[in-house]
Design a protein around this motif. Sequence first.
Motif: not given
Lengths: 67, 219, 280, 211
Positions: B131-134, B136-137, B170-173
């Motif tokens: 889920i963190a890829m959302i 991040l990317f 970005l930080v959240l990812g």
Amino acid sequence: MQSRTGKKIAGTSLVIIILAELLPVAGMIPPWAGFILLVLSVPWFLLGLMLWWRAPGGESDLPFIGY
Amino acid sequence: MFDLPIEGPALFSIPFGDIVDYASPYTLILFLFAALFTALAILSRPEQHADIIFGEDGVYTGRIPGPENRFQRFMAIACGLAAMGATVSGDIFNFCIFTSMVGLTCIGIVASSGNRHVLNAAFEYGIVTMIAMIPLFGGAAIVAATTGTLSIWELAGGAIAVPFVAKAFLVLGVMGEGMAPFYVAKAEITRAQGAPYILMIHVSSLLIFLRIIEIIITI
Amino acid sequence: MIQYILFALATGLLFHGIHRKLIARIQGRPGPPVWQEILHTLKFSFKQTWIPDTASEVHFVGVVLISIAIWILALGVVIYEGSVLLLFAIYLLHKIVEHGMGLSSGSPYAKFGAIRSVISAASELPLFVTILLIYYFTGSLMLSDIIQWQASNGPLIIPAFPAAVAMYLIILSKMHFGPFSIIEGKEIVSGNRTEHFGVWRAGLEAGFAIKTYVLLNAFVLIFLGSFSLPVLVLIMAVILMTLSFVCAYCPLLGPYDTVTVQSLVTGVLLAYIIILEVVL
Amino acid sequence: MIGEIMAGDHYLPGIAIICVAIVILMTTFFREYDDLHRLILTGCSEVVALCIIAFLATDLAEALILPGLVVSLAELVALSEIYINKEGLGLVPAPDRTIEVFSSAPPIIAAILVIYGIVLSGFTGGAVAGVGLLFYYLCLDHKERFALLETVSGYAWVLWVFAFFIFMMLPAYWFFAVMMAGSAIFVKVTIKLALIGTMKPDQLLEETDHV
């Protein structure tokens, strides 16, 4: 681990520590490079020194499991 | 172009078009750390896990079987390489790819563990990672869409304004890839055996977190 | 330069002794003499030492070396007035040392300590916000620039008070016997240090002593400014005493409570930053 | 908040739609407790992530989607493997490929697809030719030489990367590099697609026995 190994480690790293002190004074390397040398050698020196003078004996054993 | 009072001057840089891979004292130390712990994973044998069976007097130590050990070691080295890549990459998208590779290899390190709790935790962790890829990317894509470049070198110093949303994404990812407060599942997967390899999970996620802090302050 | 390292080592150990003494006095016990920790370290280095049968040897010894090395490096950053970011990176790397220390021995207690060390990774969050806030005010993360900024604008602690609180919390979470030191709670024997005895323990004590010195020194440099060495050590001792008071009065929190407290502090700080951005 | 948009005019509406998709996705994650369903949902979340990149609508987007897709697929496969391990699933479903058209269709279709793919060349051509090979393998119960195919695919990949180094180091030889990259990616995509159809259930069973 042998006490002699500790002696060797301590001796070698002591040489590096002395070099790290003298070389910047002589202007052969910048001060920060001397400090990096210290960072690399002082831990070995401390551990080597202690391993050299620690009490002999003792065989490796299982870790502490409980009272 | 890279003499910001944040992490010191760039020591050297290798340009690939507008993407410039650089090393500052900060990223160099992070890189060396990744290399050091990868070397530890290569050099040291795994520990034997000492355990007491409840209601008995004996103490049992278990060794990891050979093939599993080899697989774990391979994954740990891959994880170290991904972390090294993330620490010196000069491109935000490359950083994101390396970050998700770190997440992937972290799951790989514990995948062969037979422990049910570990597998459950690894599964939960994997889902959070995916889920963190959302963000991040998504963060990287928004940077590219608003500024037209992904190069940290070009964006450094606030010459081009990067939207706050992108930085937050970005930080959240990266946090989703294994940092507080999403890491509760991760604490559980460190129960798996093979200390030098398990340690890589933690090393890599700390390093990518340190790197993302540098990136979002720099751009 | 070796004199700095030795001075930091001795002062840090002395600080640990003062810390123990103060906690004991506050709790109505006589407590050990203040130089007890120096004697302790010497004593450990004379003891019989071996590596447990179950341990992963290279790893077991490696973390001791790494823990001393990273804090000497941090001392270098403070002496050469380098980047605060680097200092905080080393702080986070210390977490890996704690973690590796616990995992490498194969003992279940040490392993519990290591798992708790992963849980207490929430202390990284206030750190992150502290960096942002410092950067917001000074526009630089180099210690030399921050000291200069303070020379012209007064101590940073006044405008960036929440950041100072957060960093105080960060130092507190690394102090022995503190409310956040869940990794060495007594219900898991000695936590991740259970198996590191003798020479290894002495090495770790040395590393931790430099750590305490560097963290306190960095706090003074970042938030109060530059002082001559005797004044600096005096201020550091005063900060240490306040830390000891907190440690003496606060019970050890539960693992998840530490996460909650640290996350809450981060949340408050983030809100403060957003208000600063929006209102000012 | 988002200032100068380098991408197209439809960027902001697209992002808004993505936001709605993310909200729906998150809601499902909060409501779903079955592990298998959550696994499938993570697959959806990858699609959302790739969509955000796709909104760039430039050549760059294509170059970014490919690695993103690879990493996310790898992660999905790893997660599925963990799911199989943790649920203790060892059984592979019985083969069921009794589709009538596979036995009656003329194999010449496969040849036509492959030839057309060679004419197209590059990524698209590889895809077309791959479908042709896939069709061929599905129709016939064929014994393939996996190791050989994988080796060829690997070397093609290396050639492709090598061609890119020529682009960067020796731009004068760009035409040679283009031809090299084009044919290499053609071979690689062809083999990759063909391999999908050739994973036989008996081989799957063999593999799971080792686990």
